[in-house]
Scaffold this motif. Structure first.
Motif, short mmCIF file in Angstrom:
data_model
loop_
_atom_site.label_atom_id
_atom_site.label_comp_id
_atom_site.label_asym_id
_atom_site.label_seq_id
_atom_site.Cartn_x
_atom_site.Cartn_y
_atom_site.Cartn_z
N SER A 6 0.83 -1.21 0.00
CA SER A 6 0.00 0.00 0.00
C SER A 6 0.86 1.26 0.00
O SER A 6 0.59 2.21 -0.76
CB SER A 6 -0.92 0.00 1.23
OG SER A 6 -1.66 1.20 1.30
N ARG A 7 1.90 1.27 0.82
CA ARG A 7 2.77 2.45 0.88
C ARG A 7 3.53 2.64 -0.43
O ARG A 7 3.75 3.78 -0.87
CB ARG A 7 3.75 2.32 2.04
CG ARG A 7 3.09 2.50 3.40
CD ARG A 7 4.07 2.32 4.55
NE ARG A 7 3.40 2.51 5.82
CZ ARG A 7 3.27 3.69 6.42
NH1 ARG A 7 3.78 4.76 5.86
NH2 ARG A 7 2.65 3.79 7.57
N ALA A 8 3.94 1.54 -1.06
CA ALA A 8 4.63 1.65 -2.35
C ALA A 8 3.70 2.23 -3.41
O ALA A 8 4.09 3.11 -4.19
CB ALA A 8 5.14 0.28 -2.79
N LEU A 9 2.46 1.76 -3.43
CA LEU A 9 1.49 2.27 -4.40
C LEU A 9 1.14 3.72 -4.13
O LEU A 9 0.83 4.47 -5.06
CB LEU A 9 0.21 1.41 -4.35
CG LEU A 9 0.34 -0.02 -4.87
CD1 LEU A 9 -0.91 -0.81 -4.54
CD2 LEU A 9 0.58 -0.02 -6.38
N ASN A 10 1.19 4.13 -2.87
CA ASN A 10 0.84 5.49 -2.49
C ASN A 10 2.00 6.47 -2.60
O ASN A 10 1.84 7.66 -2.33
CB ASN A 10 0.29 5.53 -1.06
CG ASN A 10 -1.06 4.86 -0.96
OD1 ASN A 10 -1.71 4.62 -1.96
ND2 ASN A 10 -1.48 4.55 0.26
N GLY A 11 3.19 5.97 -2.99
CA GLY A 11 4.33 6.85 -3.20
C GLY A 11 5.00 7.35 -1.94
O GLY A 11 5.67 8.39 -1.96
N TYR A 12 4.85 6.63 -0.81
CA TYR A 12 5.48 7.09 0.42
C TYR A 12 7.00 7.02 0.30
O TYR A 12 7.55 6.05 -0.22
CB TYR A 12 5.03 6.23 1.61
CG TYR A 12 3.57 6.43 1.97
CD1 TYR A 12 3.00 7.68 1.93
CD2 TYR A 12 2.78 5.35 2.36
CE1 TYR A 12 1.67 7.87 2.27
CE2 TYR A 12 1.44 5.53 2.69
CZ TYR A 12 0.90 6.80 2.64
OH TYR A 12 -0.42 6.98 2.97
N PRO A 13 7.72 8.05 0.75
CA PRO A 13 9.15 8.15 0.50
C PRO A 13 10.01 7.11 1.20
O PRO A 13 11.13 6.85 0.77
CB PRO A 13 9.50 9.57 1.00
CG PRO A 13 8.41 9.94 1.95
CD PRO A 13 7.18 9.25 1.45
N GLU A 14 9.51 6.49 2.28
CA GLU A 14 10.35 5.54 3.01
C GLU A 14 10.46 4.18 2.30
O GLU A 14 11.27 3.33 2.69
CB GLU A 14 9.84 5.34 4.44
CG GLU A 14 8.51 4.58 4.55
CD GLU A 14 7.32 5.50 4.50
OE1 GLU A 14 6.22 5.06 4.87
OE2 GLU A 14 7.50 6.66 4.07
N GLY A 61 5.55 18.68 -6.74
CA GLY A 61 4.16 18.24 -6.57
C GLY A 61 4.08 16.80 -6.12
O GLY A 61 3.29 16.46 -5.23
N ARG A 62 4.90 15.95 -6.73
CA ARG A 62 4.91 14.54 -6.33
C ARG A 62 5.32 14.40 -4.86
O ARG A 62 4.71 13.63 -4.10
CB ARG A 62 5.89 13.75 -7.20
CG ARG A 62 5.52 13.65 -8.67
CD ARG A 62 6.45 12.68 -9.38
NE ARG A 62 6.27 12.72 -10.83
CZ ARG A 62 7.10 13.32 -11.67
NH1 ARG A 62 8.20 13.92 -11.21
NH2 ARG A 62 6.87 13.32 -12.97
N LEU A 63 6.39 15.11 -4.48
CA LEU A 63 6.91 15.01 -3.11
C LEU A 63 5.90 15.53 -2.09
O LEU A 63 5.69 14.93 -1.04
CB LEU A 63 8.22 15.77 -3.00
CG LEU A 63 9.42 15.19 -3.75
CD1 LEU A 63 10.57 16.18 -3.74
CD2 LEU A 63 9.85 13.87 -3.14
N ALA A 64 5.28 16.68 -2.39
CA ALA A 64 4.31 17.26 -1.47
C ALA A 64 3.10 16.35 -1.30
O ALA A 64 2.59 16.16 -0.18
CB ALA A 64 3.87 18.64 -1.96
N ALA A 65 2.63 15.76 -2.41
CA ALA A 65 1.47 14.86 -2.33
C ALA A 65 1.80 13.62 -1.51
O ALA A 65 1.00 13.17 -0.68
CB ALA A 65 1.03 14.47 -3.74
N ALA A 66 2.99 13.03 -1.74
CA ALA A 66 3.39 11.85 -0.97
C ALA A 66 3.52 12.19 0.51
O ALA A 66 3.12 11.40 1.39
CB ALA A 66 4.72 11.30 -1.50
N MET A 67 4.05 13.37 0.81
CA MET A 67 4.19 13.81 2.20
C MET A 67 2.82 13.97 2.85
O MET A 67 2.61 13.60 4.01
CB MET A 67 4.97 15.13 2.24
CG MET A 67 5.41 15.56 3.62
SD MET A 67 6.36 17.12 3.56
CE MET A 67 7.89 16.56 2.81
#
Length: 343
Positions: free
Chosen positions: A18-26, A303-309
């Motif tokens: 789920s986190r991989a699909l959601n783009g979470y940075p960790e 934008g990608r980083l802010a959305a993932a955050m």
């Protein structure tokens, strides 16, 4: 196929998938790519309705834009940011809700969003010094991330920003190294935090070289082609005009170029120009050789980083705020050269 089935095929926990699909940075890049490839292979699509029922979330993120900044909607910088954020939302099964609101109505709209529960969080655009929205969003307990920073804010908050001060100091230093001492700054509106930081970098570079700061060579404007043209035209008409310009956007540069052409001057020979934010999807800075020397940063990536955050903040609301400061790269183009010899 559901999330559990996909997790079993990959040999990973549902949380990691789920986190991989959601783009979470960790999540590591290798794991994310593996999960994304499997999702494409098995045509996996998150069941948004099931997620809403299971989590009580709206599965939507809000972007609130007041009418006074309506030009931002057609600004390619804003469009690129939304495109990058939208990529991340889409992968996570989130919708994007864009609200254009009357001036002064932002507080009411944020409170209504919270009470109705139609978004799980928001991204704050164009922060000002001591921005009231940061305090408000803390008070109503709405998850949020700021695109930029707000000097003087009394509460900790998550943000993604480019190092505007360093970018403009570096650009000014580059022009000084070329022998320019009359450098015009055409900046954004200086109640905006990014514009204050840009002016600071410009002034720091001049002061460090014992070059006087001349108020006649500085303009603070809304970043449009027409106002860029007017600002540069006025400065070129001064008794001691600039030999170089530092411009806050590609759009200002279009107006500046028109004013410089009308004055019978050639960019790169008679006048040097450096712009900011040239890495735009729909307004390219030339081909292999850039037209303008530029301090380059990817707004789409921001934008990608802010959305993932933001999605991480929604998932773990008790976590400490996150900050990401991006550095701009100085790209050498055809628009800069040595300062011309003038009588």
């Amino acid at each position: 196929m559901n999330l559990k089935d996909l997790s079993l095929k990959l040999g990973l926990s549902p949380t990691t998938v789920s986190r991989a699909l959601n783009g979470y940075p960790e999540v590591s890049a290798a794991t994310r790519e593996r999960v994304m490839a499997a999702a494409r292979l098995y045509n996996y699509q998150p069941n948004t309705r099931a997620i809403r029922l299971a989590t009580g979330r709206a599965m939507a993120v809000g972007h609130v834009i007041p009418v006074e900044t309506r030009h931002e909607i057609v600004n390619p910088i804003f469009a690129d940011f939304i495109a990058g954020a939208g990529e991340t939302y889409s992968k996570a099964g989130y919708d994007l809700i864009l609200s254009i609101v009357p001036d002064g109505d932002e507080a009411r709209v944020y409170r209504e969003m919270k009470s109705r529960g139609n978004v799980d969080g928001v991204i704050v655009h164009s922060p000002k010094q001591d921005d009231f929205r940061i305090k408000l969003l803390h008070e109503i307990k709405m998850p949020f991330v700021v695109h930029g920073r707000a000097t003087g804010a009394g509460h900790p908050y998550s943000w993604v920003d480019v190092n505007n001060r360093r970018a403009f100091r570096r650009a000014t230093d580059f022009l000084l190294d070329l022998g320019h001492s009359r450098i015009g700054l055409v900046n954004g509106l200086e109640f905006m935090d990014f514009a204050i930081r840009r002016r600071t970098g410009y002034q720091e570079a001049l002061t460090a070289r014992n070059v006087g700061v001349d108020c006649q060579l500085m303009r603070s404007i809304e970043m449009t082609e027409g106002l860029g043209y007017q600002a540069v035209r006025e400065m070129l008409a001064l008794p001691a005009p600039p030999t170089a310009f530092l411009l806050s956007s590609m759009i200002i540069a279009l107006g500046a170029r028109r004013a410089i052409d009308e004055a019978g001057l050639r960019i790169g020979r008679d006048i040097s120009v450096i712009i900011h934010d040239d890495d735009l999807s729909y307004m390219k800075n030339g081909g292999d050789v850039p037209i303008f020397t530029a301090t380059r940063s990817s707004v789409r990536e921001a934008g990608r980083l802010a959305a993932a955050m933001l999605l991480e903040t929604i998932a773990t609301p008790a976590a400490a705020p996150s900050n990401r400061l991006l550095e701009a790269e100085l790209i050498i183009g055809q628009s800069t050269g040595p300062a011309p010899q003038r009588p």
